[in-house]
Design a protein around this motif. Structure first.
Motif, PDB file in Angstrom:
ATOM      1  N   ASP A  63      -5.978  -4.570  -4.315  1.00 12.91           N
ATOM      2  CA  ASP A  63      -4.496  -4.032  -4.264  1.00 12.91           C
ATOM      3  C   ASP A  63      -4.573  -3.263  -3.066  1.00 12.91           C
ATOM      4  OD1 ASP A  63      -2.582  -1.778  -4.647  1.00 12.91           O
ATOM      5  OD2 ASP A  63      -1.586  -2.998  -5.799  1.00 12.91           O
ATOM      6  N   ILE A  64      -3.830  -3.808  -1.711  1.00 14.19           N
ATOM      7  CA  ILE A  64      -3.976  -3.080  -0.614  1.00 14.19           C
ATOM      8  C   ILE A  64      -3.470  -1.464  -0.878  1.00 14.19           C
ATOM      9  CG2 ILE A  64      -2.869  -3.008   1.548  1.00 14.19           C
ATOM     10  CD1 ILE A  64      -4.727  -5.131   1.219  1.00 14.19           C
ATOM     11  N   ASP A  65      -2.639  -1.188  -1.677  1.00 10.23           N
ATOM     12  CA  ASP A  65      -2.128   0.211  -1.784  1.00 10.23           C
ATOM     13  C   ASP A  65      -3.112   0.997  -2.364  1.00 10.23           C
ATOM     14  OD1 ASP A  65       0.638  -0.312  -0.586  1.00 10.23           O
ATOM     15  OD2 ASP A  65       0.964  -0.974  -2.611  1.00 10.23           O
ATOM     16  N   HIS A  66      -3.541   0.586  -3.448  1.00  8.74           N
ATOM     17  CA  HIS A  66      -4.764   1.409  -4.026  1.00  8.74           C
ATOM     18  C   HIS A  66      -6.041   1.843  -3.263  1.00  8.74           C
ATOM     19  CE1 HIS A  66      -8.468   1.548  -6.556  1.00  8.74           C
ATOM     20  NE2 HIS A  66      -7.871   2.183  -7.107  1.00  8.74           N
ATOM     21  N   ASP A  67      -6.275   0.347  -2.591  1.00  9.02           N
ATOM     22  CA  ASP A  67      -7.517   0.562  -1.907  1.00  9.02           C
ATOM     23  C   ASP A  67      -7.363   1.365  -0.576  1.00  9.02           C
ATOM     24  OD1 ASP A  67      -8.344  -1.081  -3.718  1.00  9.02           O
ATOM     25  OD2 ASP A  67      -8.475  -2.859  -2.519  1.00  9.02           O
ATOM     26  N   PHE A  68      -6.252   1.475  -0.037  1.00  8.89           N
ATOM     27  CA  PHE A  68      -5.839   2.175   1.311  1.00  8.89           C
ATOM     28  C   PHE A  68      -6.227   3.695   0.777  1.00  8.89           C
ATOM     29  CE2 PHE A  68      -2.557   4.602   3.771  1.00  8.89           C
ATOM     30  CZ  PHE A  68      -3.351   4.505   4.868  1.00  8.89           C
ATOM     31  N   ALA A  69      -5.569   4.130  -0.119  1.00  3.37           N
ATOM     32  CA  ALA A  69      -5.526   5.436  -0.939  1.00  3.37           C
ATOM     33  C   ALA A  69      -6.950   5.785  -1.122  1.00  3.37           C
ATOM     34  CB  ALA A  69      -4.592   5.695  -1.957  1.00  3.37           C
ATOM     35  N   ILE A  70      -7.523   4.977  -1.897  1.00  2.00           N
ATOM     36  CA  ILE A  70      -8.900   5.584  -2.501  1.00  2.00           C
ATOM     37  C   ILE A  70      -9.954   5.471  -1.275  1.00  2.00           C
ATOM     38  CG2 ILE A  70     -10.008   3.221  -2.909  1.00  2.00           C
ATOM     39  CD1 ILE A  70     -10.022   6.129  -5.416  1.00  2.00           C
ATOM     40  N   LEU A  71      -9.971   4.628  -0.302  1.00  2.00           N
ATOM     41  CA  LEU A  71     -10.860   4.716   0.800  1.00  2.00           C
ATOM     42  C   LEU A  71     -10.459   5.615   1.945  1.00  2.00           C
ATOM     43  CD1 LEU A  71     -11.626   0.664   1.240  1.00  2.00           C
ATOM     44  CD2 LEU A  71     -13.152   2.578   0.201  1.00  2.00           C
ATOM     45  N   MET A  72      -9.383   5.997   2.066  1.00  2.14           N
ATOM     46  CA  MET A  72      -8.664   7.042   2.978  1.00  2.14           C
ATOM     47  C   MET A  72      -9.209   8.212   2.443  1.00  2.14           C
ATOM     48  SD  MET A  72      -7.716   6.835   5.970  1.00  2.14           S
ATOM     49  CE  MET A  72      -7.011   5.351   6.261  1.00  2.14           C
ATOM     50  N   ILE A  73      -9.266   8.729   1.440  1.00  4.54           N
ATOM     51  CA  ILE A  73      -9.945   9.754   0.849  1.00  4.54           C
ATOM     52  C   ILE A  73     -11.277  10.156   1.383  1.00  4.54           C
ATOM     53  CG2 ILE A  73     -10.494  11.126  -1.056  1.00  4.54           C
ATOM     54  CD1 ILE A  73      -8.237   9.958  -2.967  1.00  4.54           C
ATOM     55  N   GLY A  74     -11.986   9.081   1.062  1.00  6.90           N
ATOM     56  CA  GLY A  74     -13.481   9.163   1.561  1.00  6.90           C
ATOM     57  C   GLY A  74     -13.648   9.517   3.106  1.00  6.90           C
TER      58      GLY A  74
ATOM     59  N   GLN B 251      -2.259  14.544  -1.286  1.00 11.49           N
ATOM     60  CA  GLN B 251      -1.149  13.541  -1.544  1.00 11.49           C
ATOM     61  C   GLN B 251      -1.914  12.116  -2.010  1.00 11.49           C
ATOM     62  OE1 GLN B 251       0.338  13.466   2.488  1.00 11.49           O
ATOM     63  NE2 GLN B 251       1.913  14.796   2.056  1.00 11.49           N
ATOM     64  N   PHE B 252      -2.699  11.639  -1.336  1.00 18.75           N
ATOM     65  CA  PHE B 252      -3.343  10.315  -1.805  1.00 18.75           C
ATOM     66  C   PHE B 252      -3.983  10.555  -3.334  1.00 18.75           C
ATOM     67  CE2 PHE B 252      -4.501   9.190   2.655  1.00 18.75           C
ATOM     68  CZ  PHE B 252      -3.458   8.111   2.754  1.00 18.75           C
ATOM     69  N   GLN B 253      -4.682  11.755  -3.520  1.00 19.30           N
ATOM     70  CA  GLN B 253      -4.983  11.994  -4.941  1.00 19.30           C
ATOM     71  C   GLN B 253      -3.849  11.871  -6.045  1.00 19.30           C
ATOM     72  OE1 GLN B 253      -7.318  15.551  -4.241  1.00 19.30           O
ATOM     73  NE2 GLN B 253      -9.360  14.489  -4.299  1.00 19.30           N
ATOM     74  N   ASP B 254      -2.759  12.557  -5.678  1.00 20.42           N
ATOM     75  CA  ASP B 254      -1.735  12.764  -6.637  1.00 20.42           C
ATOM     76  C   ASP B 254      -1.169  11.465  -6.845  1.00 20.42           C
ATOM     77  OD1 ASP B 254      -1.939  15.519  -6.763  1.00 20.42           O
ATOM     78  OD2 ASP B 254      -0.200  15.705  -5.236  1.00 20.42           O
ATOM     79  N   TRP B 255      -0.842  10.681  -5.766  1.00 22.62           N
ATOM     80  CA  TRP B 255      -0.368   9.287  -5.814  1.00 22.62           C
ATOM     81  C   TRP B 255      -1.289   8.230  -6.646  1.00 22.62           C
ATOM     82  CZ3 TRP B 255      -2.084   4.243  -4.596  1.00 22.62           C
ATOM     83  CH2 TRP B 255      -1.221   3.251  -4.638  1.00 22.62           C
ATOM     84  N   LEU B 256      -2.841   8.478  -6.625  1.00 19.53           N
ATOM     85  CA  LEU B 256      -3.465   7.567  -7.421  1.00 19.53           C
ATOM     86  C   LEU B 256      -3.429   8.091  -8.920  1.00 19.53           C
ATOM     87  CD1 LEU B 256      -6.559   7.389  -4.975  1.00 19.53           C
ATOM     88  CD2 LEU B 256      -5.343   5.526  -5.970  1.00 19.53           C
ATOM     89  N   LEU B 257      -3.413   9.474  -9.097  1.00 18.45           N
ATOM     90  CA  LEU B 257      -3.346  10.027 -10.484  1.00 18.45           C
ATOM     91  C   LEU B 257      -2.114   9.580 -11.070  1.00 18.45           C
ATOM     92  CD1 LEU B 257      -4.747  13.398  -9.972  1.00 18.45           C
ATOM     93  CD2 LEU B 257      -5.874  11.582 -11.290  1.00 18.45           C
ATOM     94  N   ALA B 258      -0.909   9.246 -10.546  1.00 15.48           N
ATOM     95  CA  ALA B 258       0.321   8.994 -11.085  1.00 15.48           C
ATOM     96  C   ALA B 258       0.256   7.780 -11.469  1.00 15.48           C
ATOM     97  CB  ALA B 258       1.244   9.437 -10.002  1.00 15.48           C
ATOM     98  N   ARG B 259      -0.485   6.831 -10.977  1.00 15.79           N
ATOM     99  CA  ARG B 259      -0.603   5.499 -11.246  1.00 15.79           C
ATOM    100  C   ARG B 259      -1.717   5.085 -12.146  1.00 15.79           C
ATOM    101  NH1 ARG B 259       0.433   0.976  -7.325  1.00 15.79           N
ATOM    102  NH2 ARG B 259      -1.717   0.601  -7.453  1.00 15.79           N
ATOM    103  N   GLY B 260      -2.554   5.938 -12.235  1.00  9.50           N
ATOM    104  CA  GLY B 260      -3.475   6.027 -13.409  1.00  9.50           C
ATOM    105  C   GLY B 260      -4.624   5.334 -12.696  1.00  9.50           C
TER     106      GLY B 260
END
Length: 205
Positions: A145-156, A194-203
């Motif tokens: 999922d592009i949105d998820h993977d963008f967020a999780i990888l951008m954190i690192g 912001q990335f963490q909050d978005w990911l947590l809101a989506r589980g």
């Protein structure tokens, strides 16, 4: 009575297992070699591995961060092209704008700043940080999922930039690079939240 309690206990266990099974069905994992975001990350790490160190902390920080920023821009462009979430697209556009402006500043600095430092310890720590970042990326669970993977990888990706910026603040001499390092730390710590909050809101899915 004992049999009744056993029946209740067994029913509870079955319910929990059923719920876990349903949750597990929602978890998707994609191999890193098939993932577009991870492909960009690997390309960036390969370029960083070829960077020729000069032992000048300001110069090497600028060279590294220019490549690092370009990796973030490439990932953000993929998010704009293939992502579907409005929040992630907005963050991607913000990253492109801010980091492209910093690449321009970094390039101008490198053009006007011949290397003249002698700090091999900085280079060693910089390389260690980049290797650690690459390993951490390879440990991430990505699902295609592009949105998820963008967020999780951008954190690192941001965490790596922050660690290297902190090294610049300790070892650097040029005020322009130290100021950029401070700005990177402030901006990217905020974006990580912001990335963490978005990911947590989506589980985290």
């Amino acid at each position: 009575m004992k049999n009744f309690l056993k029946l209740i206990t067994l029913s509870a266990i079955v319910a929990v297992m059923s719920a876990c099974s349903k949750d597990d069905d929602k978890i998707k994992i994609q191999g890193h070699d098939q993932n577009q975001m991870m492909g960009i990350m690997h390309q960036m790490m390969a370029k960083l591995d070829t960077m020729k160190m000069t032992k000048d902390p300001d110069n090497d920080f600028a060279m590294m961060m220019r490549m690092h920023h370009q990796g973030a821009i490439d990932m953000a462009n993929l998010e704009l092209k293939s992502g579907s979430d409005a929040t992630m697209k907005q963050m991607a556009q913000s990253i492109i704008s801010s980091q492209q402006a910093e690449i321009t500043q970094l390039s101008a600095f490198l053009k006007s700043h011949p290397p003249h430092g002698n700090d091999p310890d900085f280079d060693m720590m910089l390389m260690d940080n980049m290797k650690k970042s690459g390993k951490q990326a390879d440990l991430q669970i990505i699902n295609g999922d592009i949105d998820h993977d963008f967020a999780i990888l951008m954190i690192g990706h941001h965490q790596s930039a922050i660690e290297n910026s902190r090294l610049e603040l300790i070892h650097g001499q040029e005020q322009s690079m130290k100021t950029m390092a401070t700005n990177i730390i402030d901006a990217q710590m905020k974006e990580i939240g912001q990335f963490q909050d978005w990911l947590l809101a989506r589980g985290n899915k």
